[in-house]
Design a protein around this motif. Structure first.
Motif, PDB file in Angstrom:
ATOM      1  N   LEU A  63       0.825  -1.212   0.000  1.00  0.00           N
ATOM      2  CA  LEU A  63       0.000   0.000   0.000  1.00  0.00           C
ATOM      3  C   LEU A  63       0.854   1.253   0.000  1.00  0.00           C
ATOM      4  O   LEU A  63       0.545   2.226  -0.688  1.00  0.00           O
ATOM      5  CB  LEU A  63      -0.945  -0.003   1.201  1.00  0.00           C
ATOM      6  CG  LEU A  63      -2.087  -1.005   1.147  1.00  0.00           C
ATOM      7  CD1 LEU A  63      -2.856  -1.005   2.461  1.00  0.00           C
ATOM      8  CD2 LEU A  63      -3.025  -0.703  -0.009  1.00  0.00           C
ATOM      9  N   ALA A  64       1.930   1.250   0.756  1.00  0.00           N
ATOM     10  CA  ALA A  64       2.829   2.407   0.794  1.00  0.00           C
ATOM     11  C   ALA A  64       3.460   2.640  -0.575  1.00  0.00           C
ATOM     12  O   ALA A  64       3.557   3.778  -1.033  1.00  0.00           O
ATOM     13  CB  ALA A  64       3.897   2.217   1.856  1.00  0.00           C
ATOM     14  N   ASP A  65       3.879   1.556  -1.255  1.00  0.00           N
ATOM     15  CA  ASP A  65       4.451   1.693  -2.599  1.00  0.00           C
ATOM     16  C   ASP A  65       3.414   2.213  -3.587  1.00  0.00           C
ATOM     17  O   ASP A  65       3.709   3.076  -4.418  1.00  0.00           O
ATOM     18  CB  ASP A  65       5.003   0.355  -3.092  1.00  0.00           C
ATOM     19  CG  ASP A  65       6.286  -0.045  -2.369  1.00  0.00           C
ATOM     20  OD1 ASP A  65       6.927   0.827  -1.754  1.00  0.00           O
ATOM     21  OD2 ASP A  65       6.633  -1.246  -2.432  1.00  0.00           O
ATOM     22  N   GLN A  66       2.208   1.688  -3.526  1.00  0.00           N
ATOM     23  CA  GLN A  66       1.143   2.132  -4.424  1.00  0.00           C
ATOM     24  C   GLN A  66       0.801   3.607  -4.171  1.00  0.00           C
ATOM     25  O   GLN A  66       0.552   4.359  -5.110  1.00  0.00           O
ATOM     26  CB  GLN A  66      -0.106   1.260  -4.279  1.00  0.00           C
ATOM     27  CG  GLN A  66       0.074  -0.143  -4.795  1.00  0.00           C
ATOM     28  CD  GLN A  66       0.435  -0.165  -6.273  1.00  0.00           C
ATOM     29  OE1 GLN A  66      -0.052   0.613  -7.077  1.00  0.00           O
ATOM     30  NE2 GLN A  66       1.340  -1.060  -6.633  1.00  0.00           N
ATOM     31  N   CYS A  67       0.805   3.989  -2.920  1.00  0.00           N
ATOM     32  CA  CYS A  67       0.546   5.379  -2.556  1.00  0.00           C
ATOM     33  C   CYS A  67       1.609   6.280  -3.177  1.00  0.00           C
ATOM     34  O   CYS A  67       1.294   7.292  -3.806  1.00  0.00           O
ATOM     35  CB  CYS A  67       0.537   5.515  -1.033  1.00  0.00           C
ATOM     36  SG  CYS A  67       0.338   7.208  -0.432  1.00  0.00           S
ATOM     37  N   ALA A  68       2.882   5.902  -3.028  1.00  0.00           N
ATOM     38  CA  ALA A  68       3.985   6.696  -3.583  1.00  0.00           C
ATOM     39  C   ALA A  68       3.879   6.779  -5.107  1.00  0.00           C
ATOM     40  O   ALA A  68       4.080   7.845  -5.693  1.00  0.00           O
ATOM     41  CB  ALA A  68       5.323   6.105  -3.168  1.00  0.00           C
ATOM     42  N   ASN A  69       3.549   5.672  -5.758  1.00  0.00           N
ATOM     43  CA  ASN A  69       3.382   5.663  -7.216  1.00  0.00           C
ATOM     44  C   ASN A  69       2.215   6.541  -7.656  1.00  0.00           C
ATOM     45  O   ASN A  69       2.302   7.254  -8.665  1.00  0.00           O
ATOM     46  CB  ASN A  69       3.179   4.236  -7.737  1.00  0.00           C
ATOM     47  CG  ASN A  69       4.431   3.394  -7.606  1.00  0.00           C
ATOM     48  OD1 ASN A  69       5.536   3.922  -7.537  1.00  0.00           O
ATOM     49  ND2 ASN A  69       4.258   2.086  -7.561  1.00  0.00           N
ATOM     50  N   LEU A  70       1.124   6.490  -6.909  1.00  0.00           N
ATOM     51  CA  LEU A  70      -0.050   7.301  -7.226  1.00  0.00           C
ATOM     52  C   LEU A  70       0.294   8.790  -7.132  1.00  0.00           C
ATOM     53  O   LEU A  70      -0.073   9.578  -8.013  1.00  0.00           O
ATOM     54  CB  LEU A  70      -1.189   6.952  -6.265  1.00  0.00           C
ATOM     55  CG  LEU A  70      -2.500   7.694  -6.466  1.00  0.00           C
ATOM     56  CD1 LEU A  70      -3.114   7.322  -7.806  1.00  0.00           C
ATOM     57  CD2 LEU A  70      -3.459   7.374  -5.330  1.00  0.00           C
ATOM     58  N   ILE A  71       1.013   9.172  -6.116  1.00  0.00           N
ATOM     59  CA  ILE A  71       1.412  10.573  -5.948  1.00  0.00           C
ATOM     60  C   ILE A  71       2.353  10.996  -7.068  1.00  0.00           C
ATOM     61  O   ILE A  71       2.198  12.068  -7.656  1.00  0.00           O
ATOM     62  CB  ILE A  71       2.044  10.790  -4.563  1.00  0.00           C
ATOM     63  CG1 ILE A  71       0.958  10.663  -3.496  1.00  0.00           C
ATOM     64  CG2 ILE A  71       2.742  12.139  -4.477  1.00  0.00           C
ATOM     65  CD1 ILE A  71       1.471  10.514  -2.102  1.00  0.00           C
ATOM     66  N   GLU A  72       3.312  10.162  -7.390  1.00  0.00           N
ATOM     67  CA  GLU A  72       4.281  10.484  -8.447  1.00  0.00           C
ATOM     68  C   GLU A  72       3.593  10.643  -9.802  1.00  0.00           C
ATOM     69  O   GLU A  72       3.963  11.505 -10.594  1.00  0.00           O
ATOM     70  CB  GLU A  72       5.356   9.398  -8.520  1.00  0.00           C
ATOM     71  CG  GLU A  72       6.529   9.769  -9.386  1.00  0.00           C
ATOM     72  CD  GLU A  72       7.306  10.974  -8.881  1.00  0.00           C
ATOM     73  OE1 GLU A  72       7.722  11.794  -9.721  1.00  0.00           O
ATOM     74  OE2 GLU A  72       7.492  11.113  -7.663  1.00  0.00           O
ATOM     75  N   SER A  73       2.575   9.849 -10.064  1.00  0.00           N
ATOM     76  CA  SER A  73       1.910   9.905 -11.369  1.00  0.00           C
ATOM     77  C   SER A  73       0.854  11.007 -11.452  1.00  0.00           C
ATOM     78  O   SER A  73       0.243  11.199 -12.504  1.00  0.00           O
ATOM     79  CB  SER A  73       1.279   8.549 -11.698  1.00  0.00           C
ATOM     80  OG  SER A  73       0.253   8.252 -10.782  1.00  0.00           O
ATOM     81  N   ASN A  74       0.657  11.746 -10.369  1.00  0.00           N
ATOM     82  CA  ASN A  74      -0.356  12.811 -10.359  1.00  0.00           C
ATOM     83  C   ASN A  74       0.249  14.179 -10.060  1.00  0.00           C
ATOM     84  O   ASN A  74      -0.367  14.995  -9.370  1.00  0.00           O
ATOM     85  CB  ASN A  74      -1.452  12.478  -9.346  1.00  0.00           C
ATOM     86  CG  ASN A  74      -2.404  11.450  -9.888  1.00  0.00           C
ATOM     87  OD1 ASN A  74      -3.200  11.740 -10.765  1.00  0.00           O
ATOM     88  ND2 ASN A  74      -2.295  10.222  -9.394  1.00  0.00           N
ATOM     89  N   GLN A  75       1.405  14.461 -10.626  1.00  0.00           N
ATOM     90  CA  GLN A  75       2.078  15.735 -10.388  1.00  0.00           C
ATOM     91  C   GLN A  75       1.284  16.920 -10.926  1.00  0.00           C
ATOM     92  O   GLN A  75       1.226  17.966 -10.296  1.00  0.00           O
ATOM     93  CB  GLN A  75       3.483  15.722 -11.005  1.00  0.00           C
ATOM     94  CG  GLN A  75       4.428  14.760 -10.319  1.00  0.00           C
ATOM     95  CD  GLN A  75       4.651  15.130  -8.876  1.00  0.00           C
ATOM     96  OE1 GLN A  75       5.274  16.143  -8.591  1.00  0.00           O
ATOM     97  NE2 GLN A  75       4.132  14.341  -7.963  1.00  0.00           N
ATOM     98  N   VAL A  76       0.666  16.771 -12.085  1.00  0.00           N
ATOM     99  CA  VAL A  76      -0.093  17.887 -12.676  1.00  0.00           C
ATOM    100  C   VAL A  76      -1.286  18.260 -11.788  1.00  0.00           C
ATOM    101  O   VAL A  76      -1.471  19.440 -11.471  1.00  0.00           O
ATOM    102  CB  VAL A  76      -0.518  17.568 -14.130  1.00  0.00           C
ATOM    103  CG1 VAL A  76      -1.475  18.620 -14.664  1.00  0.00           C
ATOM    104  CG2 VAL A  76       0.721  17.470 -15.019  1.00  0.00           C
TER     105      VAL A  76
END
Length: 131
Positions: A63-76
């Protein structure tokens, strides 16, 4: 009298030089938005994602990895959130930025308020409060 006149001229030139340098290096709003997006992303990835709730034992890391990936992919969208919730006060030589972040639809998430000084192409957050 010559010393006083020379001192006045030198002081005036220095004052104009320093003032010009400050005015030319006063960071703009776009630079602040990039800084705030990067800072917010880092905070979310380092402080919030590791606290992601675990529904089943052993899933906390996933979940922590998915959270980090979700944040990284939503920079805009993160930058748009910062942009739409920031006010800038431009004082020619420096600027102050006031950012209020909250997601009213999700009452479980805390709201944050930031005050940042922009001067000499750098940013200094001097107040950060969770509301």
């Amino acid at each position: 009298m010559d010393f006083l006149k020379t001192s006045t001229i030198v002081g005036s030139v220095l004052l104009v030089g320093v003032g010009s340098a400050l005015a030319l290096t006063n960071p703009n709003r776009e630079a602040y938005e990039a800084y705030a997006t990067e800072t917010l992303t880092q905070y979310l990835q380092e402080d919030i994602c590791p606290k992601a709730p675990s529904v089943l034992p052993g899933l906390a890391d996933v979940l922590a990895d998915q959270c980090a990936n979700l944040i990284e992919s939503n920079q805009v969208p993160i930058q748009q959130l910062v942009a739409s919730n920031t006010t800038r006060n431009n004082y020619i030589f420096f600027s102050t930025y006031h950012t209020q972040l909250a997601v009213p639809e999700i009452t479980q998430l805390p709201a944050y308020e930031f005050e940042t000084l922009g001067i000499l192409q750098k940013f200094y957050t001097f107040r950060a409060e969770q509301r």
